[in-house]
Design an enzyme around this catalytic site. Sequence first.
Site, mmCIF file in Angstrom:
data_model
loop_
_atom_site.group_PDB
_atom_site.id
_atom_site.type_symbol
_atom_site.label_atom_id
_atom_site.label_comp_id
_atom_site.label_asym_id
_atom_site.label_seq_id
_atom_site.Cartn_x
_atom_site.Cartn_y
_atom_site.Cartn_z
ATOM 1 N N SER A 168 0.855 -1.189 0.000
ATOM 2 C CA SER A 168 0.000 0.000 0.000
ATOM 3 C C SER A 168 0.891 1.239 0.000
ATOM 4 O O SER A 168 1.674 1.432 -0.927
ATOM 5 C CB SER A 168 -0.938 -0.031 1.215
ATOM 6 N N THR A 169 0.822 2.057 1.039
ATOM 7 C CA THR A 169 1.585 3.302 1.082
ATOM 8 C C THR A 169 3.077 3.029 0.943
ATOM 9 O O THR A 169 3.643 2.234 1.679
ATOM 10 C CB THR A 169 1.326 4.037 2.402
ATOM 11 N N HIS A 195 -2.573 -0.939 -3.398
ATOM 12 C CA HIS A 195 -3.732 -0.078 -3.162
ATOM 13 C C HIS A 195 -3.577 1.221 -3.950
ATOM 14 O O HIS A 195 -2.710 2.045 -3.638
ATOM 15 C CB HIS A 195 -3.855 0.258 -1.669
ATOM 16 N N MET A 285 0.051 1.075 5.077
ATOM 17 C CA MET A 285 -0.711 1.369 6.280
ATOM 18 C C MET A 285 -1.836 0.355 6.425
ATOM 19 O O MET A 285 -2.276 -0.257 5.461
ATOM 20 C CB MET A 285 -1.275 2.796 6.222
ATOM 21 N N ASP A 288 -4.270 -4.863 5.828
ATOM 22 C CA ASP A 288 -4.658 -5.706 4.710
ATOM 23 C C ASP A 288 -3.563 -6.747 4.473
ATOM 24 O O ASP A 288 -2.379 -6.420 4.453
ATOM 25 C CB ASP A 288 -4.860 -4.861 3.446
#
Length: 345
Positions: A168-169, A195, A285, A288
């Site tokens: 993600s991030t 993401h 973050m 998930d």
Amino acid sequence: MTTTTPPRVVVVDDSALMRNILARSLTRAGVEVVGSARDGDEALALCARERPDAMTLDLTMPGLDGLGVLRALRARADSNIPVVVVSAFSAAHGARAIDALAEGAFDLVSKPTANESLDAFIQNLGAKVKLAVASRRKPRPAANQNIFTSLRPARTLTGAKLVVIATSTGGPRALAALVPKLPAPLGVGTVIVQHMPAGFTGSLAARLDASSALDVREATGGEKADARTALLAPGGRHLRLAGDGRTTLTDEPAVGGLRPRADLLIEDAARAYGERMLLVVLTGMGNDGLRGAREVHRHGGRILVESEDSCTVFGMPRAIVESGLADDVLDLSELAQAIATEARA
């Protein structure tokens, strides 16, 4: 009694209306807005004067645009201001969004639309700005220091058939460092969940493909990952896996605010491939991947996570490590070799 000083943020956008919306949104999220700018030159001057903790930045502005601001900030030896890009994105803007991440932007947030909940936008924007500030402020572990001492004993993965990478991030930069180092053929199929909003992932796949031995492309549904291919889940849709290993794209509701959600793909892959699956969780973050990791563990697969030393945000990997599910915790620089070794097992 101790009080926490709110992050000090500069808002940059050429629209006065949007500057006002962003300022009010950030204030509601507990962030102090110390100034706003309508173009890149004003933004750089404001940052030099106010020394903010972070910046929200539009990409499309007259004069010096958002990419120009990011390049200028990178060129300043004394500037490490984290930047959250807040812009209107479409498929046509996807490449610019990936360029922004390559130039050092912390993360991306789409401007609010008429059919989007303003509360959801405020929560998302506030969380990402605070994370950006925390990533700059947090102390880094000493080099090669592994703060976890109770990892599960290593198990042998026999005949891995599928690698699933979840992130993600900070993921686009992590993937840009990892995927080009993977050999082709790798020996297993590779599927990636990053993401991102709809319209971005095609450009990310193209950027990775241009620098990689593997054929990296956005999944369209119905294909099977093979030893020469890495499939990237498209933004805005869930990527699922049928029992025969073929991909399916669905418009099921977002899970935990995420679509694609890595957990869904990981659970499908664990059931389809069992002990022949390798899960790799990179920076991001939230948590998930944790639910999926439990399925991978239950079916005898293997799990590698990125270490805090190299993560932009040690959220997704931390959730797996603290649940006792990680087989190994490795720096980003070590993961390509580890994946290749597992693929040859």
